[in-house]
Design an enzyme around this catalytic site. Structure first.
Site, PDB file in Angstrom:
ATOM      1  N   GLY A  11       0.797  -1.226   0.000  1.00  0.00           N
ATOM      2  CA  GLY A  11       0.000   0.000   0.000  1.00  0.00           C
ATOM      3  C   GLY A  11       0.825   1.270   0.000  1.00  0.00           C
TER       4      GLY A  11
ATOM      5  CG  ASP B  53      -9.201  -3.897   5.455  1.00  0.00           C
ATOM      6  OD1 ASP B  53      -9.018  -3.533   6.632  1.00  0.00           O
ATOM      7  OD2 ASP B  53      -9.762  -4.951   5.158  1.00  0.00           O
TER       8      ASP B  53
END
Length: 91
Positions: free
Chosen positions: A30, A48
């Site tokens: 990410g 998430d």
């Protein structure tokens, strides 16, 4: 993470959400993704993340690799990747 997604697709009514042509699911690093994302490109970003820290057997807190996803730099990268009216969901 990919296994969790497969279970959701199979067992939850909203599991077909990823079939929508407007959706692109990225299961990747990410921090690197946000750092390299095109500026102003995304209308929605859903991140998430794992917890940023854990505890050892003695009760001492330690930082996990996911801690980078909670830094000011990472959040700024996410903000820059959003379109002018984009939305970030951080869970």
């Amino acid at each position: 993470d990919e296994d969790v997604i497969k279970v959701c697709q199979t067992h939850f009514s909203w599991g077909k959400a990823w079939d929508d042509p407007r959706v692109t699911l990225h299961v990747t690093d990410g921090a690197a993704f946000a750092r390299n994302a095109p500026k102003g490109y995304y209308d929605v970003i859903i991140q998430d993340s794992s917890d940023p820290f854990g505890w050892d057997e003695d009760g001492n807190e330690f930082e996990l690799p996911s801690a980078v996803l909670y830094t000011k730099e990472h959040l700024e990268n996410l903000y820059q990747a959003l379109s002018s009216d984009g939305v970030l969901n951080f869970q």
